[in-house]
Design a protein around this motif. Structure first.
Motif, short mmCIF file in Angstrom:
data_model
loop_
_atom_site.label_atom_id
_atom_site.label_comp_id
_atom_site.label_asym_id
_atom_site.label_seq_id
_atom_site.Cartn_x
_atom_site.Cartn_y
_atom_site.Cartn_z
N LYS A 228 0.84 -1.21 0.00
CA LYS A 228 0.00 0.00 0.00
C LYS A 228 0.87 1.26 0.00
CE LYS A 228 -3.83 1.66 2.68
NZ LYS A 228 -4.66 2.23 1.63
N PRO A 229 0.62 2.20 -0.93
CA PRO A 229 1.42 3.43 -0.94
C PRO A 229 1.18 4.25 0.32
CG PRO A 229 0.06 3.25 -2.93
CD PRO A 229 -0.41 2.20 -1.97
N THR A 230 2.13 5.12 0.60
CA THR A 230 2.01 5.95 1.80
C THR A 230 0.81 6.89 1.74
OG1 THR A 230 3.11 7.62 3.13
CG2 THR A 230 3.73 7.55 0.85
N GLY A 231 0.45 7.33 0.53
CA GLY A 231 -0.70 8.22 0.41
C GLY A 231 -0.78 8.76 -1.00
N HIS A 232 -1.72 9.67 -1.21
CA HIS A 232 -1.87 10.21 -2.57
C HIS A 232 -0.91 11.35 -2.81
CE1 HIS A 232 -3.87 13.95 -1.57
NE2 HIS A 232 -4.78 13.32 -0.83
N ARG A 233 -0.79 11.73 -4.08
CA ARG A 233 0.15 12.80 -4.45
C ARG A 233 -0.56 13.84 -5.30
NH1 ARG A 233 4.60 9.15 -7.00
NH2 ARG A 233 5.81 11.06 -7.24
N LEU A 234 -1.77 14.19 -4.86
CA LEU A 234 -2.54 15.18 -5.61
C LEU A 234 -1.80 16.52 -5.65
CD1 LEU A 234 -6.22 14.58 -4.45
CD2 LEU A 234 -5.18 13.92 -6.62
N ASN A 235 -1.05 16.83 -4.58
CA ASN A 235 -0.33 18.11 -4.55
C ASN A 235 0.76 18.18 -5.61
OD1 ASN A 235 1.20 16.24 -3.30
ND2 ASN A 235 1.87 17.54 -1.61
N GLU A 236 1.15 17.00 -6.16
CA GLU A 236 2.13 16.99 -7.25
C GLU A 236 1.43 16.82 -8.59
OE1 GLU A 236 5.29 14.06 -6.50
OE2 GLU A 236 4.81 14.26 -4.38
N GLY A 237 0.11 16.92 -8.58
CA GLY A 237 -0.65 16.77 -9.82
C GLY A 237 -0.79 15.33 -10.25
N LEU A 238 -0.54 14.36 -9.33
CA LEU A 238 -0.62 12.95 -9.70
C LEU A 238 -1.87 12.31 -9.10
CD1 LEU A 238 3.10 12.00 -9.08
CD2 LEU A 238 1.99 12.32 -11.28
N SER A 239 -2.54 11.47 -9.89
CA SER A 239 -3.70 10.75 -9.39
C SER A 239 -3.79 9.45 -10.19
CB SER A 239 -4.97 11.58 -9.58
OG SER A 239 -6.08 10.89 -9.08
N THR A 240 -4.88 8.70 -9.99
CA THR A 240 -5.05 7.50 -10.79
C THR A 240 -5.37 7.90 -12.23
OG1 THR A 240 -6.59 5.72 -11.24
CG2 THR A 240 -7.31 7.34 -9.68
N GLU A 241 -4.73 7.22 -13.19
CA GLU A 241 -5.01 7.53 -14.59
C GLU A 241 -5.79 6.41 -15.24
OE1 GLU A 241 -1.31 8.36 -16.49
OE2 GLU A 241 -1.17 10.31 -15.52
N GLU A 242 -5.63 5.20 -14.68
CA GLU A 242 -6.25 4.03 -15.31
C GLU A 242 -7.75 3.98 -15.07
OE1 GLU A 242 -4.52 1.85 -17.09
OE2 GLU A 242 -2.67 2.98 -16.75
N ARG A 243 -8.17 4.41 -13.90
CA ARG A 243 -9.57 4.21 -13.54
C ARG A 243 -10.20 5.49 -13.04
NH1 ARG A 243 -11.15 -1.49 -12.67
NH2 ARG A 243 -9.33 -2.79 -12.30
N SER A 244 -11.52 5.59 -13.27
CA SER A 244 -12.30 6.69 -12.70
C SER A 244 -13.00 6.18 -11.44
CB SER A 244 -13.34 7.15 -13.72
OG SER A 244 -12.68 7.64 -14.86
N MET A 245 -13.64 7.11 -10.73
CA MET A 245 -14.27 6.75 -9.45
C MET A 245 -15.29 5.61 -9.62
SD MET A 245 -14.04 7.69 -6.33
CE MET A 245 -14.25 9.17 -5.41
N PHE A 246 -16.08 5.66 -10.69
CA PHE A 246 -17.13 4.63 -10.83
C PHE A 246 -16.54 3.24 -11.08
CE2 PHE A 246 -17.16 3.76 -15.39
CZ PHE A 246 -16.50 4.88 -15.92
N GLN A 247 -15.23 3.20 -11.45
CA GLN A 247 -14.58 1.90 -11.68
C GLN A 247 -13.84 1.41 -10.45
OE1 GLN A 247 -12.51 3.70 -14.88
NE2 GLN A 247 -13.52 2.42 -16.42
N ILE A 248 -13.75 2.24 -9.44
CA ILE A 248 -13.04 1.85 -8.21
C ILE A 248 -14.05 1.70 -7.06
CG2 ILE A 248 -11.23 2.43 -6.57
CD1 ILE A 248 -10.07 4.33 -8.71
#
Ligand code: SAM
Length: 346
Positions: free
Chosen positions: A324-344
């Protein structure tokens, strides 16, 4: 044909201690997405065109989901939530609920839903062991429901909330995603409704997931919690902390001195709560999704369909928790690219 779940192997007895990840976080909460289909098209979640869905044969079946739950309980998970897409679109939603709630060691089973099918399903779900519902409603204004959630009407949502109350789900918990130019002023009416009754209403910050129009809306129409809270306090007065802070609760909860309801804020962007994360996610097509806002996944369906039972799944879950990653990196402009919320699953 696969054998029924309890014949694949004997379930290990529930673990005494829960799994910890590399960062010392206890991971004991599994959010299970049942489908990527939805009967709404919220502007920040699903586009109107260009959608592809996982074929039904690719989705985990009820007995496979039960295997994952039994495996999860064996390594210390005790809290489960059904989500989607829209989980009530699964024809076997009551059967899935019954199977999960019957597993010894499942202490909490909840579902996130848009409520539209609850007039038919609220009672059977309650009888099957569903404990709690979170109902997604972004506004109480009929015109803005049409603009923001698109395929729905206020009447349908109201009927769903009523059905949940009639079936004995309490307290009613509402989830509202605050989206600039669509519903940022409507938070006041939602709070008024909650404080008049004994409801909980939680305001969620938009997160950019996937790509395309919804992720662009999430970026450009984001409203920080600070602004939403300010608007609510201006209308009703100061909010008081509702309960002792629980690091694993994503919602920071408040109440008013003289109101009955609870007001919560879920602020993944402005106040990330990754340090207290206790979650693992299972996608409808059978992969552990390690962090909502990262792409890392581990396939579990392949192991199940290859004959693996509870112990094999528990081993994969153990590896997923370790990775499990330590956390998200939205502050670096990074997020999930493969899936949208409705797919997770939110
Ligand atoms: N269909 C169910 C529902 O409407 O609640 C469950 C799935 S939905 C993906 C779960 C929650 O995620 C909903 O409250 C929805 O508004 C929220 N959501 C979807 N996209 C989001 C985004 N980009 N940022 C924040 N919340 C989002």
């Amino acid at each position: 044909m696969r054998p029924p779940v309890n014949q694949t192997t004997t379930a290990p007895s529930p673990a005494r201690s829960a799994l910890k990840d590399r960062f010392g976080r206890t991971i004991n909460y599994l959010r299970i997405s049942l489908t990527d289909h939805c009967n709404l098209r919220c502007v920040y979640c699903m586009p109107l065109k260009g959608l592809t869905f996982a074929p039904s044969a690719e989705l985990l079946q009820a007995d496979e989901i039960e295997t994952v739950v039994r495996a999860a309980v064996s390594v210390g998970f005790h809290k489960f939530r059904l989500t989607g897409g829209e989980p009530t679109l699964r024809a076997d939603i009551v059967d899935i609920t019954r199977r999960i709630s019957a597993v010894e060691g499942v202490l909490d089973l909840a579902m996130t839903t848009n409520a539209i099918l609850l007039p038919r399903l609220a009672r059977p779900l309650k009888e099957a062991g569903m404990r709690r519902l979170n109902i997604h409603v972004d506004t109480l204004d009929p015109e803005r429901v049409k603009r923001l959630m698109r395929f729905s009407s206020m009447d349908e949502i109201e009927a769903g909330i009523q059905a949940a109350e009639d079936a004995g789900f309490a307290p009613i918990k509402l989830n509202c995603v605050v989206t600039r130019d669509f519903n940022e002023l409507d938070v006041v009416e939602l709070v008024r409704r909650a404080v008049d009754r004994d409801w909980h209403v939680r305001f969620i910050e938009l997160m950019p997931l996937g790509h395309g129009e919804p992720s662009r809306v999430a970026l450009s129409n984001y409203v920080p919690t600070k602004e939403t809270r300010g608007r609510i306090e201006e209308a009703f007065g100061p909010l008081l902390p509702f309960s002792a802070a629980d690091a694993a609760d994503e919602s920071r909860n408040f109440r008013f001195e003289h109101g009955r309801g609870v007001v919560g804020f879920i602020s993944p962007v402005s106040e990330p709560y990754c340090g207290g994360c206790n979650r693992m996610r299972l996608t409808a097509d059978g992969r552990f999704h390690l962090c909502l806002l990262n792409d890392d996944e581990m396939d579990v369906k392949k192991a199940i369909r290859g004959g693996g039972g509870i112990e094999a799944v528990a081993a994969i879950l153990g590896r997923a928790v370790s990775a499990k990653p330590t956390g998200h990196r939205l502050n670096e402009g990074l997020s999930t690219e493969e899936r949208s919320m409705f797919q997770i699953g939110g």
